[in-house]
Design an enzyme around this catalytic site. Structure first.
Site, PDB file in Angstrom:
ATOM      1  N   LYS A 123      -3.399 -18.402  -5.672  1.00 39.98           N
ATOM      2  CA  LYS A 123      -4.395 -17.329  -5.692  1.00 39.98           C
ATOM      3  C   LYS A 123      -5.198 -17.310  -7.000  1.00 39.98           C
ATOM      4  O   LYS A 123      -4.828 -17.973  -7.975  1.00 39.98           O
ATOM      5  CB  LYS A 123      -3.690 -15.994  -5.463  1.00 39.98           C
ATOM      6  CG  LYS A 123      -3.072 -15.889  -4.064  1.00 39.98           C
ATOM      7  CD  LYS A 123      -2.406 -14.531  -3.865  1.00 39.98           C
ATOM      8  CE  LYS A 123      -1.836 -14.382  -2.474  1.00 39.98           C
ATOM      9  NZ  LYS A 123      -1.242 -13.039  -2.271  1.00 39.98           N
ATOM     10  N   THR A 143       7.562 -10.901  -2.910  1.00 41.92           N
ATOM     11  CA  THR A 143       6.148 -10.533  -3.014  1.00 41.92           C
ATOM     12  C   THR A 143       5.857  -9.790  -4.314  1.00 41.92           C
ATOM     13  O   THR A 143       4.852 -10.031  -4.971  1.00 41.92           O
ATOM     14  CB  THR A 143       5.738  -9.674  -1.798  1.00 41.92           C
ATOM     15  OG1 THR A 143       6.023 -10.414  -0.605  1.00 41.92           O
ATOM     16  CG2 THR A 143       4.263  -9.334  -1.834  1.00 41.92           C
ATOM     17  N   PHE A 165      -3.864  -1.778   2.148  1.00 42.42           N
ATOM     18  CA  PHE A 165      -4.148  -2.706   1.050  1.00 42.42           C
ATOM     19  C   PHE A 165      -5.184  -3.766   1.396  1.00 42.42           C
ATOM     20  O   PHE A 165      -5.541  -4.594   0.553  1.00 42.42           O
ATOM     21  CB  PHE A 165      -2.857  -3.392   0.575  1.00 42.42           C
ATOM     22  CG  PHE A 165      -2.155  -4.192   1.642  1.00 42.42           C
ATOM     23  CD1 PHE A 165      -2.564  -5.473   1.975  1.00 42.42           C
ATOM     24  CD2 PHE A 165      -1.060  -3.655   2.319  1.00 42.42           C
ATOM     25  CE1 PHE A 165      -1.915  -6.218   2.949  1.00 42.42           C
ATOM     26  CE2 PHE A 165      -0.395  -4.385   3.296  1.00 42.42           C
ATOM     27  CZ  PHE A 165      -0.836  -5.671   3.614  1.00 42.42           C
ATOM     28  N   HIS A 173       0.344 -17.541  -1.896  1.00 47.80           N
ATOM     29  CA  HIS A 173       0.533 -17.146  -0.497  1.00 47.80           C
ATOM     30  C   HIS A 173       1.246 -18.301   0.181  1.00 47.80           C
ATOM     31  O   HIS A 173       0.984 -19.469  -0.122  1.00 47.80           O
ATOM     32  CB  HIS A 173      -0.832 -16.927   0.184  1.00 47.80           C
ATOM     33  CG  HIS A 173      -0.749 -16.900   1.681  1.00 47.80           C
ATOM     34  ND1 HIS A 173      -0.542 -15.745   2.387  1.00 47.80           N
ATOM     35  CD2 HIS A 173      -0.808 -17.903   2.602  1.00 47.80           C
ATOM     36  CE1 HIS A 173      -0.493 -16.034   3.682  1.00 47.80           C
ATOM     37  NE2 HIS A 173      -0.653 -17.339   3.833  1.00 47.80           N
TER      38      HIS A 173
END
EC number: 2.7.4.6
Length: 141
Positions: free
Chosen positions: A11, A93, A59, A117
């Site tokens: 990410k 996470t 979210f 991810h």
């Protein structure tokens, strides 16, 4: 265990920290092969489509905004039990709950900026890989 493929995304937060190589070393050290890879700066439309499964979640907007905030590194990993192996490498996470030595414990800042991810099941892996890589661009080694 069967040979599997899984989608992995490094990410924007981890790309900005210049830790792509360190993360790739972890994949390869765990016996995973990188069989496709590309860097991209996702458009809002692509991020919304990719994460559409989360569209109703509170979210969603923040996730999309984060995923378009900078370039990402997208790769397909292949190997024995690749999906679970990658998820173990990533860690929880929330990086505060991730075990020491996992990618998120070492490189993530928050539950939102959580570095990576990874597909969570064979079915989602197939869909996610097809989203970013036409079959002709994935090469077993």
């Amino acid at each position: 265990m069967a040979i599997e493929r899984t989608l992995s995304i490094i990410k924007p937060d981890a790309v900005a920290k210049n830790v792509i190589g360190q993360i790739y070393s972890r994949f390869e050290g765990a016996g995973l092969k990188i069989v496709a890879a590309r860097m991209a700066h996702l458009s809002r439309a692509d991020a919304e489509k990719f994460y559409a499964v989360h569209a109703a979640r509170p979210f969603f907007k923040d996730l999309v905004d984060f995923m378009i905030s900078g370039p990402v590194m997208i790769q397909v990993l292949e190997g024995e039990g690749a999906i679970l192996k990658n998820r173990d490498l990533m860690g929880a996470t929330d990086p505060k709950k991730a075990e020491k030595g996992t990618i998120r414990a070492d490189f993530a800042d928050s539950i939102d900026a959580n570095a990576v991810h990874g597909s969570d099941a064979p079915e989602t892996a197939a869909v996610e890989i097809a989203f970013f890589f036409p079959e002709m661009n994935v090469y077993s080694r």
